[in-house]
Design a protein around this motif. Structure first.
Motif, PDB file in Angstrom:
ATOM      1  N   PHE A 168      37.862  19.855  13.070  1.00  0.00           N
ATOM      2  CA  PHE A 168      36.798  18.834  13.023  1.00  0.00           C
ATOM      3  C   PHE A 168      36.983  17.795  14.131  1.00  0.00           C
ATOM      4  O   PHE A 168      36.008  17.236  14.625  1.00  0.00           O
ATOM      5  CB  PHE A 168      36.760  18.164  11.647  1.00  0.00           C
ATOM      6  CG  PHE A 168      36.184  19.044  10.561  1.00  0.00           C
ATOM      7  CD1 PHE A 168      35.023  19.779  10.767  1.00  0.00           C
ATOM      8  CD2 PHE A 168      36.791  19.129   9.319  1.00  0.00           C
ATOM      9  CE1 PHE A 168      34.481  20.583   9.765  1.00  0.00           C
ATOM     10  CE2 PHE A 168      36.266  19.926   8.306  1.00  0.00           C
ATOM     11  CZ  PHE A 168      35.112  20.658   8.532  1.00  0.00           C
ATOM     12  N   ARG A 169      38.222  17.533  14.504  1.00  0.00           N
ATOM     13  CA  ARG A 169      38.432  16.597  15.625  1.00  0.00           C
ATOM     14  C   ARG A 169      37.837  17.146  16.909  1.00  0.00           C
ATOM     15  O   ARG A 169      37.283  16.409  17.729  1.00  0.00           O
ATOM     16  CB  ARG A 169      39.936  16.335  15.836  1.00  0.00           C
ATOM     17  CG  ARG A 169      40.480  15.284  14.909  1.00  0.00           C
ATOM     18  CD  ARG A 169      41.873  14.812  15.293  1.00  0.00           C
ATOM     19  NE  ARG A 169      42.383  13.982  14.232  1.00  0.00           N
ATOM     20  CZ  ARG A 169      42.026  12.704  14.035  1.00  0.00           C
ATOM     21  NH1 ARG A 169      41.188  12.127  14.868  1.00  0.00           N
ATOM     22  NH2 ARG A 169      42.515  12.023  13.026  1.00  0.00           N
ATOM     23  N   ASP A 170      37.946  18.458  17.090  1.00  0.00           N
ATOM     24  CA  ASP A 170      37.328  19.065  18.275  1.00  0.00           C
ATOM     25  C   ASP A 170      35.809  18.916  18.212  1.00  0.00           C
ATOM     26  O   ASP A 170      35.151  18.652  19.220  1.00  0.00           O
ATOM     27  CB  ASP A 170      37.723  20.544  18.386  1.00  0.00           C
ATOM     28  CG  ASP A 170      39.134  20.698  18.943  1.00  0.00           C
ATOM     29  OD1 ASP A 170      39.475  19.973  19.891  1.00  0.00           O
ATOM     30  OD2 ASP A 170      39.893  21.528  18.416  1.00  0.00           O
ATOM     31  N   GLU A 171      35.233  19.096  17.032  1.00  0.00           N
ATOM     32  CA  GLU A 171      33.786  18.936  16.905  1.00  0.00           C
ATOM     33  C   GLU A 171      33.391  17.460  17.099  1.00  0.00           C
ATOM     34  O   GLU A 171      32.359  17.162  17.711  1.00  0.00           O
ATOM     35  CB  GLU A 171      33.322  19.465  15.541  1.00  0.00           C
ATOM     36  CG  GLU A 171      33.490  20.978  15.457  1.00  0.00           C
ATOM     37  CD  GLU A 171      33.013  21.589  14.154  1.00  0.00           C
ATOM     38  OE1 GLU A 171      32.611  22.752  14.161  1.00  0.00           O
ATOM     39  OE2 GLU A 171      33.066  20.893  13.105  1.00  0.00           O
ATOM     40  N   ARG A 172      34.218  16.562  16.615  1.00  0.00           N
ATOM     41  CA  ARG A 172      33.928  15.129  16.776  1.00  0.00           C
ATOM     42  C   ARG A 172      33.924  14.736  18.261  1.00  0.00           C
ATOM     43  O   ARG A 172      33.102  13.953  18.715  1.00  0.00           O
ATOM     44  CB  ARG A 172      34.979  14.305  16.014  1.00  0.00           C
ATOM     45  CG  ARG A 172      34.898  12.801  16.206  1.00  0.00           C
ATOM     46  CD  ARG A 172      33.612  12.232  15.640  1.00  0.00           C
ATOM     47  NE  ARG A 172      33.498  10.819  15.899  1.00  0.00           N
ATOM     48  CZ  ARG A 172      33.031  10.296  17.034  1.00  0.00           C
ATOM     49  NH1 ARG A 172      32.618  11.090  18.019  1.00  0.00           N
ATOM     50  NH2 ARG A 172      32.948   8.986  17.188  1.00  0.00           N
ATOM     51  N   GLY A 198      36.844  11.199  12.098  1.00  0.00           N
ATOM     52  CA  GLY A 198      35.971  10.185  12.706  1.00  0.00           C
ATOM     53  C   GLY A 198      34.505  10.351  12.399  1.00  0.00           C
ATOM     54  O   GLY A 198      33.657   9.718  13.031  1.00  0.00           O
ATOM     55  N   PHE A 199      34.174  11.196  11.447  1.00  0.00           N
ATOM     56  CA  PHE A 199      32.776  11.354  11.034  1.00  0.00           C
ATOM     57  C   PHE A 199      32.465  10.464   9.838  1.00  0.00           C
ATOM     58  O   PHE A 199      33.326  10.241   8.979  1.00  0.00           O
ATOM     59  CB  PHE A 199      32.498  12.799  10.605  1.00  0.00           C
ATOM     60  CG  PHE A 199      32.363  13.795  11.721  1.00  0.00           C
ATOM     61  CD1 PHE A 199      31.158  13.916  12.416  1.00  0.00           C
ATOM     62  CD2 PHE A 199      33.418  14.632  12.068  1.00  0.00           C
ATOM     63  CE1 PHE A 199      31.021  14.860  13.432  1.00  0.00           C
ATOM     64  CE2 PHE A 199      33.288  15.575  13.079  1.00  0.00           C
ATOM     65  CZ  PHE A 199      32.081  15.683  13.761  1.00  0.00           C
ATOM     66  N   ILE A 200      31.240   9.998   9.781  1.00  0.00           N
ATOM     67  CA  ILE A 200      30.697   9.432   8.539  1.00  0.00           C
ATOM     68  C   ILE A 200      30.059  10.606   7.801  1.00  0.00           C
ATOM     69  O   ILE A 200      29.361  11.428   8.421  1.00  0.00           O
ATOM     70  CB  ILE A 200      29.654   8.341   8.849  1.00  0.00           C
ATOM     71  CG1 ILE A 200      30.320   7.191   9.596  1.00  0.00           C
ATOM     72  CG2 ILE A 200      28.970   7.864   7.579  1.00  0.00           C
ATOM     73  CD1 ILE A 200      29.345   6.223  10.213  1.00  0.00           C
ATOM     74  N   VAL A 201      30.304  10.672   6.507  1.00  0.00           N
ATOM     75  CA  VAL A 201      29.911  11.870   5.751  1.00  0.00           C
ATOM     76  C   VAL A 201      28.899  11.495   4.678  1.00  0.00           C
ATOM     77  O   VAL A 201      29.043  10.457   4.030  1.00  0.00           O
ATOM     78  CB  VAL A 201      31.170  12.481   5.088  1.00  0.00           C
ATOM     79  CG1 VAL A 201      30.810  13.674   4.228  1.00  0.00           C
ATOM     80  CG2 VAL A 201      32.188  12.887   6.156  1.00  0.00           C
ATOM     81  N   LYS A 202      27.885  12.318   4.503  1.00  0.00           N
ATOM     82  CA  LYS A 202      26.979  12.087   3.372  1.00  0.00           C
ATOM     83  C   LYS A 202      26.462  13.409   2.814  1.00  0.00           C
ATOM     84  O   LYS A 202      26.635  14.456   3.450  1.00  0.00           O
ATOM     85  CB  LYS A 202      25.838  11.155   3.760  1.00  0.00           C
ATOM     86  CG  LYS A 202      24.843  11.699   4.746  1.00  0.00           C
ATOM     87  CD  LYS A 202      23.760  10.645   4.997  1.00  0.00           C
ATOM     88  CE  LYS A 202      22.594  11.231   5.762  1.00  0.00           C
ATOM     89  NZ  LYS A 202      21.556  10.254   6.081  1.00  0.00           N
TER      90      LYS A 202
END
Ligand SMILES: C[S@@+](CC[C@H](N)C(=O)[O-])C[C@H]1O[C@@H](n2cnc3c(N)ncnc32)[C@H](O)[C@@H]1O
Length: 227
Positions: A168-172, A198-202
């Motif tokens: 996910f860090r790579d995607e961020r 580092g994402f906001i999640v909903k």
């Protein structure tokens, strides 16, 4: 690889190695629109005239095809760049056998058939590149930004390596400030790893089941106006 018909009439396959189908059996095409193209707001991005998509785990390419339909319905002149990661050429060959009700699917077929160049297809309003290899390695070689990320591996139980904080860090690193990532899973571990990256999640929409899918972005606040 065994063919299966999902509840909306669209075809998927069952992967014996992962012991899982490639799509939700409640509807493969419904899932592509309902959990990916629509909640990522592909049509909103189309208004800007250019949309860049990272399709992680391309499979049969339903998610990208659904996004192309929505984008060109909103803005027929929009230029779209799709970069897709996939490690199994066997599923790509199956693209030629299926005919989902997605208008843009012929483009996915053309690309996979290698009409222009192997797994790379371009036309005036589209550049589609399918990178064959392990997504964990290939994603590290990318260094430009994407507006939409479709994160669609097999389930966290069966394919935990693509749901890690590191991935996910790579995607961020690759998502634009107002970009949106969509994924079908709402597992606590998945959302925690997204948040730590580092994402906001909903919550995303619940399609075909009670549990929601997940949307993630560096910044949901600015998403009313995308231009
Ligand atoms: C749930 S399916 C994706 C379905 C796809 N998004 C579609 O619309 O048809 C998961 C895909 O992840 C691919 N995959 C599994 N492990 C991978 C890896 N390490 N790197 C790249 N692709 C991988 C599988 O081959 C499979 O096509």
């Amino acid at each position: 690889m065994r063919e299966m018909t999902t509840a909306d009439g669209s075809i998927t396959f069952f992967n014996e190695q992962y012991d899982e189908p490639y799509h939700s059996l409640t509807g493969a095409v419904e899932e592509a629109f309902g959990k990916y193209a629509i909640p990522c707001r592909a049509s909103e991005y189309a208004k800007s005239g250019k949309v860049r998509i990272l399709d992680v785990c391309f499979g049969l390419g339903y998610n990208s095809a659904a996004a192309l339909d929505m984008i060109w319905e909103e803005n027929p002149d929009c230029f779209v760049e799709v970069t897709a990661l996939e490690n199994d050429e066997a599923i790509l060959r199956k693209v030629l056998e299926v005919n989902p009700r997605i208008d843009s699917y012929c483009i996915i077929k053309n690309s996979v058939a290698g009409i222009m160049d192997k797994y790379s297809y371009s036309e005036p309003r589209l550049l589609l590149k399918i990178i064959i290899g392990d997504a964990r390695e290939e994603i590290k070689k990318l260094d430009w930004k994407f507006d939409l990320i479709f994160h669609d591996p097999f389930s966290p139980k069966k394919c935990p390596e693509l749901w890690t904080e590191e991935f996910f860090r790579d995607e961020r690193r690759l998502i634009s400030d107002q970009g949106i990532l969509a994924t079908f899973s709402c597992a606590r571990m998945v959302r925690d790893n997204l948040a730590r990256s580092g994402f906001i999640v909903k919550d995303g929409p619940s399609i075909g089941r009670k549990a929601p899918s997940t949307l993630a972005s560096p910044n949901f606040l600015n998403q009313e106006k995308i231009s």
